[in-house]
Design a protein around this motif. Structure first.
Motif, PDB file in Angstrom:
ATOM      1  N   LEU A 110      21.771   5.022  -6.716  1.00  0.00           N
ATOM      2  CA  LEU A 110      20.896   5.214  -5.561  1.00  0.00           C
ATOM      3  C   LEU A 110      20.401   3.876  -5.017  1.00  0.00           C
ATOM      4  N   MET A 111      20.141   2.939  -5.909  1.00  0.00           N
ATOM      5  CA  MET A 111      19.711   1.608  -5.467  1.00  0.00           C
ATOM      6  C   MET A 111      20.810   0.941  -4.639  1.00  0.00           C
ATOM      7  N   PHE A 112      22.043   0.996  -5.125  1.00  0.00           N
ATOM      8  CA  PHE A 112      23.159   0.432  -4.359  1.00  0.00           C
ATOM      9  C   PHE A 112      23.326   1.155  -3.021  1.00  0.00           C
ATOM     10  N   ALA A 113      23.213   2.492  -3.070  1.00  0.00           N
ATOM     11  CA  ALA A 113      23.454   3.291  -1.865  1.00  0.00           C
ATOM     12  C   ALA A 113      22.483   2.943  -0.746  1.00  0.00           C
ATOM     13  N   ILE A 114      21.186   2.815  -1.083  1.00  0.00           N
ATOM     14  CA  ILE A 114      20.211   2.527  -0.036  1.00  0.00           C
ATOM     15  C   ILE A 114      20.217   1.046   0.341  1.00  0.00           C
ATOM     16  N   ALA A 115      20.472   0.172  -0.630  1.00  0.00           N
ATOM     17  CA  ALA A 115      20.474  -1.265  -0.335  1.00  0.00           C
ATOM     18  C   ALA A 115      21.649  -1.657   0.546  1.00  0.00           C
ATOM     19  N   ARG A 116      22.815  -1.035   0.312  1.00  0.00           N
ATOM     20  CA  ARG A 116      24.018  -1.376   1.080  1.00  0.00           C
ATOM     21  C   ARG A 116      24.339  -0.349   2.172  1.00  0.00           C
ATOM     22  N   GLN A 141      21.306  -8.523  -6.843  1.00  0.00           N
ATOM     23  CA  GLN A 141      21.207  -9.730  -7.662  1.00  0.00           C
ATOM     24  C   GLN A 141      20.021 -10.593  -7.230  1.00  0.00           C
ATOM     25  N   GLY A 142      19.219 -10.972  -8.225  1.00  0.00           N
ATOM     26  CA  GLY A 142      18.076 -11.827  -7.950  1.00  0.00           C
ATOM     27  C   GLY A 142      16.827 -11.094  -7.504  1.00  0.00           C
ATOM     28  N   LYS A 143      16.939  -9.799  -7.247  1.00  0.00           N
ATOM     29  CA  LYS A 143      15.782  -9.024  -6.816  1.00  0.00           C
ATOM     30  C   LYS A 143      14.968  -8.562  -8.029  1.00  0.00           C
ATOM     31  N   THR A 144      13.742  -8.151  -7.761  1.00  0.00           N
ATOM     32  CA  THR A 144      12.855  -7.660  -8.815  1.00  0.00           C
ATOM     33  C   THR A 144      12.809  -6.134  -8.782  1.00  0.00           C
ATOM     34  N   LEU A 145      13.166  -5.540  -9.894  1.00  0.00           N
ATOM     35  CA  LEU A 145      13.070  -4.097 -10.048  1.00  0.00           C
ATOM     36  C   LEU A 145      11.777  -3.768 -10.780  1.00  0.00           C
ATOM     37  N   GLY A 146      10.970  -2.905 -10.186  1.00  0.00           N
ATOM     38  CA  GLY A 146       9.732  -2.471 -10.820  1.00  0.00           C
ATOM     39  C   GLY A 146       9.866  -1.052 -11.328  1.00  0.00           C
ATOM     40  N   LEU A 147       9.596  -0.846 -12.596  1.00  0.00           N
ATOM     41  CA  LEU A 147       9.708   0.472 -13.217  1.00  0.00           C
ATOM     42  C   LEU A 147       8.327   1.073 -13.414  1.00  0.00           C
ATOM     43  N   ILE A 148       8.132   2.270 -12.905  1.00  0.00           N
ATOM     44  CA  ILE A 148       6.933   3.050 -13.193  1.00  0.00           C
ATOM     45  C   ILE A 148       7.345   4.093 -14.228  1.00  0.00           C
ATOM     46  N   GLY A 149       7.004   3.826 -15.486  1.00  0.00           N
ATOM     47  CA  GLY A 149       7.521   4.627 -16.596  1.00  0.00           C
ATOM     48  C   GLY A 149       8.664   3.885 -17.260  1.00  0.00           C
ATOM     49  N   CYS A 150       8.444   3.482 -18.502  1.00  0.00           N
ATOM     50  CA  CYS A 150       9.412   2.647 -19.208  1.00  0.00           C
ATOM     51  C   CYS A 150       9.828   3.283 -20.530  1.00  0.00           C
ATOM     52  N   ASP A 192       3.055  -4.436  -6.148  1.00  0.00           N
ATOM     53  CA  ASP A 192       2.834  -5.665  -5.384  1.00  0.00           C
ATOM     54  C   ASP A 192       4.051  -6.594  -5.416  1.00  0.00           C
ATOM     55  N   HIS A 193       4.784  -6.602  -6.525  1.00  0.00           N
ATOM     56  CA  HIS A 193       5.804  -7.631  -6.724  1.00  0.00           C
ATOM     57  C   HIS A 193       7.251  -7.138  -6.637  1.00  0.00           C
ATOM     58  N   ALA A 194       7.476  -5.838  -6.690  1.00  0.00           N
ATOM     59  CA  ALA A 194       8.842  -5.326  -6.809  1.00  0.00           C
ATOM     60  C   ALA A 194       9.557  -5.242  -5.456  1.00  0.00           C
ATOM     61  N   ASP A 195      10.856  -5.539  -5.488  1.00  0.00           N
ATOM     62  CA  ASP A 195      11.725  -5.309  -4.328  1.00  0.00           C
ATOM     63  C   ASP A 195      12.296  -3.895  -4.346  1.00  0.00           C
ATOM     64  N   PHE A 196      12.477  -3.358  -5.542  1.00  0.00           N
ATOM     65  CA  PHE A 196      12.874  -1.963  -5.740  1.00  0.00           C
ATOM     66  C   PHE A 196      11.891  -1.354  -6.736  1.00  0.00           C
ATOM     67  N   VAL A 197      11.401  -0.167  -6.451  1.00  0.00           N
ATOM     68  CA  VAL A 197      10.503   0.537  -7.366  1.00  0.00           C
ATOM     69  C   VAL A 197      11.187   1.823  -7.801  1.00  0.00           C
ATOM     70  N   SER A 198      11.396   1.967  -9.102  1.00  0.00           N
ATOM     71  CA  SER A 198      12.013   3.184  -9.645  1.00  0.00           C
ATOM     72  C   SER A 198      10.997   3.919 -10.496  1.00  0.00           C
ATOM     73  N   PHE A 221      12.210  -1.015  -1.517  1.00  0.00           N
ATOM     74  CA  PHE A 221      12.823   0.309  -1.550  1.00  0.00           C
ATOM     75  C   PHE A 221      12.223   1.118  -2.704  1.00  0.00           C
ATOM     76  N   LEU A 222      12.016   2.418  -2.461  1.00  0.00           N
ATOM     77  CA  LEU A 222      11.473   3.311  -3.477  1.00  0.00           C
ATOM     78  C   LEU A 222      12.568   4.251  -3.965  1.00  0.00           C
ATOM     79  N   ILE A 223      12.693   4.393  -5.293  1.00  0.00           N
ATOM     80  CA  ILE A 223      13.688   5.280  -5.900  1.00  0.00           C
ATOM     81  C   ILE A 223      12.957   6.280  -6.790  1.00  0.00           C
ATOM     82  N   ASN A 224      13.235   7.568  -6.599  1.00  0.00           N
ATOM     83  CA  ASN A 224      12.651   8.591  -7.474  1.00  0.00           C
ATOM     84  C   ASN A 224      13.749   9.545  -7.930  1.00  0.00           C
ATOM     85  N   ALA A 225      14.137   9.422  -9.211  1.00  0.00           N
ATOM     86  CA  ALA A 225      15.131  10.313  -9.803  1.00  0.00           C
ATOM     87  C   ALA A 225      14.537  10.985 -11.039  1.00  0.00           C
TER      88      ALA A 225
END
Length: 394
Positions: A110-116, A141-150, A192-198, A221-225
């Motif tokens: 989903l991250m690839f799909a929305i980013a590209r 590449q080089g972006k920050t992924l932020g995870l809510i729930g690890c 505050d810091h993430a380029d992608f939030v999952s 970008f926000l991702i919810n799966a």
């Protein structure tokens, strides 16, 4: 014993349970039919579709109801009333490992799909129109992924993201010792810091509303799966429509059709900066097989051997119950009636038994009692007086 797999079960798992001596029924029941039929089953296996509420559990356990265990294929148990199950003497177990990789791969997809912007380019090309400049995307590449729930899935997503040379930050109340995640002190700091939030949590509370979306970067970008309730869809709609965030990809929704082929309506579908998929996170043949076999195994072991591992509404071990416990070791003849005599002896002494494990020796048995009172010489002497007891130590 009879097992009802109300949300289906792979053939391999059905065959395994039948070889173990169980009767397995995979016919889907609606709620009213479940109310009537479930009391005749010893185990209920579900995924996310069947909602197991208090009314259903009580109907399956009162009077002569036989239900002993509910097995959840997958990680989340928000569709099961865990407290009602506990009060009615029903153990709930899950199968958390089978769909981890499938869901983590879907998050990355989903991250690839929305980013590209792959789905949008696909749609226009299928319509016979060539667009290239219109669909310029961004790289992971080089972006920050932020995870809510690890948790398990979050960790798997983190590992895959690291392989893509992403920086991974995250927030969770529980922190894994060996993790690829750089833990933040709050969810807000992640936003505050993430380029992608999952979002990779259960579904107890809404996490992303207007204030949280306002904190995100306009390029994020926000991702919810995970669960639809995690995101307030009205707030997300306005954030996407007004360019407050760059895009989103959803695999789950606040309201989802109950059956295959039913209509799905959402105003989010109007937007051209969102990717939608139909709750496909665990929808692979590999995940179905692994999850089915895992839940079949844990349910079988509970019904046949009283194994509490992978329980979610009771302690998996006596240690999990958080009380002071002690052990006393009894070597005795392997013959009927010994456990009854031990129970009587402990009862006469006012000792509460928490658990006992026993294994055969050569003509004897070794039994270890876990008790709530500290062993004493009085206990030892009382047990040694029992005919057939060879040795008692603590």
């Amino acid at each position: 014993m009879r097992i009802l797999a109300n949300d289906g079960l792979v053939d391999e798992a059905v065959n395994f349970l039948r070889r173990e001596g169980f009767s397995v029924d995979t016919e889907k029941r609606d709620y009213e039919d479940l109310l009537g039929d479930l009391p005749d089953f010893d185990a209920l296996l579900v995924r996310s579709a069947t909602k197991v509420n208090r009314e259903l559990i009580e109907a399956a356990t009162t009077k002569r109801g036989k239900l002993k265990i509910i097995g959840r294929g997958g990680v989340g148990t928000d569709n099961i009333d865990l407290q009602a199950a506990k009060e009615c003497g029903v153990v709930v177990k899950f199968a958390p490992h089978g769909n981890i990789n499938a869901t983590a791969e879907h998050v990355i997809g989903l991250m690839f799909a929305i980013a590209r912007k792959v789905p949008f380019a696909h749609h226009t090309l299928k319509s016979g129109i060539w667009h290239k400049a219109r669909f310029k995307g961004v790289e992971l590449q080089g972006k920050t992924l932020g995870l809510i729930g690890c948790g398990r899935i979050g960790q798997a997503v983190a590992n895959k993201a690291k392989d893509l040379d992403m920086k991974v930050i995250g927030f969770d109340m529980q922190r894994w010792m060996d993790s690829e995640v750089d833990y933040m002190d709050s969810m807000e700091e992640v936003l505050d810091h993430a380029d992608f939030v999952s979002i990779n949590t259960g579904g107890a509370h809404t996490l992303i509303r207007e204030p949280e979306l306002e904190r995100m970067k306009s390029s994020a970008f926000l991702i919810n799966a995970s669960r639809g309730v995690n995101v307030e869809e009205d707030a997300l709609y306005y954030a996407l429509k007004n360019g407050r965030i760059a895009g989103a990809a959803l695999d789950c929704y606040e309201k989802e059709p109950k059956r295959e082929g039913e209509p799905f309506t959402s105003k989010l579908a109007e937007l051209d900066n969102i990717v939608l998929s139909a709750h496909l996170g665990a929808s692979t043949a590999n995940a179905a097989r692994k999850t089915g076999m895992e839940i079949a195994d844990v349910v079988s072991k509970y019904l046949k051997y009283g194994d509490f591992r992978q329980s979610v509404n009771v302690g998996q071990t006596v240690i999990d119950e958080g009380i002071d416990l002690y052990t006393i070791f009894i070597t005795h003849e392997d013959k009927p009636g010994m456990f009854g005599k031990f129970g009587t002896a402990f009862g006469d002494l006012g000792v509460n038994i928490q658990e006992n494990n026993s294994r055969r020796l050569d003509g004897l048995a070794q039994t270890i009692y876990t008790i709530q009172e500290k062993p004493t010489s009085e206990m030892q002497e009382k047990l040694l007086e029992i005919d057939g007891v060879r040795r008692v130590v603590y």
